[in-house]
Design an enzyme around this catalytic site. Structure first.
Site, PDB file in Angstrom:
ATOM      1  N   ARG A 156      53.737  39.130  28.325  1.00 60.44           N
ATOM      2  CA  ARG A 156      53.892  39.996  29.505  1.00 60.44           C
ATOM      3  C   ARG A 156      53.518  41.390  28.822  1.00 60.44           C
ATOM      4  O   ARG A 156      53.257  42.418  29.940  1.00 60.44           O
ATOM      5  CB  ARG A 156      55.533  40.067  29.718  1.00 60.44           C
ATOM      6  N   TYR A 183      42.850  44.827  53.969  1.00 58.71           N
ATOM      7  CA  TYR A 183      43.035  43.482  53.479  1.00 58.71           C
ATOM      8  C   TYR A 183      44.359  43.381  54.204  1.00 58.71           C
ATOM      9  O   TYR A 183      45.310  44.174  53.930  1.00 58.71           O
ATOM     10  CB  TYR A 183      42.929  43.317  51.984  1.00 58.71           C
ATOM     11  N   ASP A 237      39.742  50.185  46.742  1.00 56.90           N
ATOM     12  CA  ASP A 237      39.478  48.989  46.390  1.00 56.90           C
ATOM     13  C   ASP A 237      38.267  48.610  46.746  1.00 56.90           C
ATOM     14  O   ASP A 237      37.451  48.762  47.702  1.00 56.90           O
ATOM     15  CB  ASP A 237      40.330  47.946  47.643  1.00 56.90           C
ATOM     16  N   LYS A 283      37.848  37.258  43.416  1.00 64.48           N
ATOM     17  CA  LYS A 283      36.679  37.079  44.250  1.00 64.48           C
ATOM     18  C   LYS A 283      35.234  37.376  43.202  1.00 64.48           C
ATOM     19  O   LYS A 283      35.001  36.235  42.763  1.00 64.48           O
ATOM     20  CB  LYS A 283      36.564  38.365  45.426  1.00 64.48           C
TER      21      LYS A 283
END
Length: 396
Positions: free
Chosen positions: A55, A108, A180, A205
């Site tokens: 983590r 988005y 973004d 993506k």
């Protein structure tokens, strides 16, 4: 100074302490510690330490982050499990209850839900404006505005935000800017060149490029990435070592893939522009796009994303025509996501039906006849032929 194509292959090699040419997958949750407690304390508290606990960090993740921060021309980066993990952790590293954010109407859908529901429940105010209107963006700024969040080109209607303008007014007012860059990819656009402070991606993506992983990334200054890292420790969202390895593999061919995709998308957009069954073609590489000049200023390529609006004298007929096309297409798959080697198409009004009411769809520019297309690397003649066949028998 090396070129992008070279950096995609070799950046971050210092995190691979083996002799393997291909970066190993460090498939472990924890690491052996030194007996020296002082060294142990450093490992436990140092941001993104790659050899303490997953983590906190991982060598494979560190190398992927190094490659992407180099692409985005930022000091540092942090990879996370999804694009929304990147967006939410980055925003929560900036704002708190009582703060205000300026963002745009078209976003988005996951980000839109985060702004319209999650943040409001925690006392953060959000103003949505037309991203094409610089005066509206500036006019929305308040004394408690801490963040201007943009997405350019926007999803799904391919609107462009003037990043240089946004950066300029933000700096005058002591506001952080965040972009973004998923739709463009760092091959086509580098927000840092225009003064944007923070860049986020759904690395699922274009960066991954093969539709076989989910990942997100935040790029910014070392100081800011440390803040995001601290948020991620308590919110979770760590990127798995295997997905990180897949991301590194995909990044190696990013430049080649995106250049082919750019070429295919422009040719397909020109086909749509002259087709009688298409009411509107939204592609930033076309001279007919209302923001083409701004796109040429900010971008090095048009991306593989475009949207079309099918003809139809009524909303119901436009919907039926869009369905007809989806039924007839053979190469373009009706599937969510984008940026992979395969070509995809979706009907935004249906995909986001549960997230947007009718008014929100209208404000975002989503119509019943709209199709969002993600162009892949297949041969362009085959892609055009697929749509040419699907557009036959479209009714007015």
């Amino acid at each position: 100074m090396s070129h992008i194509e070279t950096d995609l292959i070799h950046k971050g090699r210092e995190f691979n302490d083996s002799k393997a040419v291909v970066t190993p997958i460090y498939q472990t949750s924890t690491y052996y510690a030194d007996d020296d407690l002082k060294e142990y304390i450093i490992a436990a508290t140092e941001p993104k330490n790659p050899n303490f606990y997953h983590r906190h960090g991982n060598p494979t993740n560190s190398q992927a982050a190094a490659v992407i921060s180099s692409l985005e021309k930022t000091e540092d980066a942090l990879v996370l499990a999804t694009g929304m993990a990147a967006i939410s952790n980055a925003i929560l590293a900036v704002v708190k209850a009582g703060d205000h954010i300026v963002t745009q109407n078209s976003l988005y859908s996951g980000a839109m839900l985060f702004f319209k529901e999650f943040l409001l429940e925690y006392g953060v105010e959000v103003s949505h404006v037309d991203q094409k209107d610089n005066n509206a963006i500036e006019g929305a700024i308040r004394p408690n505005t801490k963040l201007i969040y943009i997405e350019t080109p926007s999803n799904p209607n391919l609107d462009i935000t003037d990043m240089e303008f946004v950066s300029s007014i933000a700096k005058k007012n002591g506001i952080i800017t965040m972009a973004d860059n998923t739709f463009a990819s760092p091959i086509n656009q580098t927000p840092a060149d225009f003064g944007i402070d923070v860049v986020v991606h759904s690395a699922t993506k274009y960066l991954g490029g093969h539709s076989d992983l989910t990942a997100g990334v935040v790029c910014g200054s070392k100081e800011f990435i440390q803040k995001v890292w601290r948020r991620s420790l308590v919110l979770g969202g760590s990127l798995s070592p295997f997905d990180s390895w897949l991301l590194l593999r995909g990044l190696k061919t990013l430049s080649m893939r995106v250049k082919q995709i750019n070429s295919n998308a422009l040719a397909l957009a020109k086909f749509f522009e002259s087709h009688p069954a298409i009411k509107y073609t939204g592609y930033i590489g076309l001279e007919s796009h209302p923001q083409n000049k701004l796109a040429q200023k900010q971008m090095r390529g048009g991306t593989g994303m475009l949207c079309i609006e099918v003809i139809g004298n009524t909303e119901d007929l436009a919907y039926k025509n869009a369905q007809h096309i989806l039924d007839k297409l053979e190469i373009f798959a009706n599937a969510a996501s984008l940026g992979g080697v395969e070509s995809l198409v979706v009907h935004p009004a249906s995909m986001w039906g549960s997230h947007h009411d009718k008014a929100q769809k209208s404000t975002s520019g989503i119509t019943s006849g709209m199709l969002r297309i993600s162009v892949g690397i297949e041969h362009i003649d085959d892609l055009i032929a697929d749509f040419d066949h699907a557009l036959k028998d479209i009714k007015l």
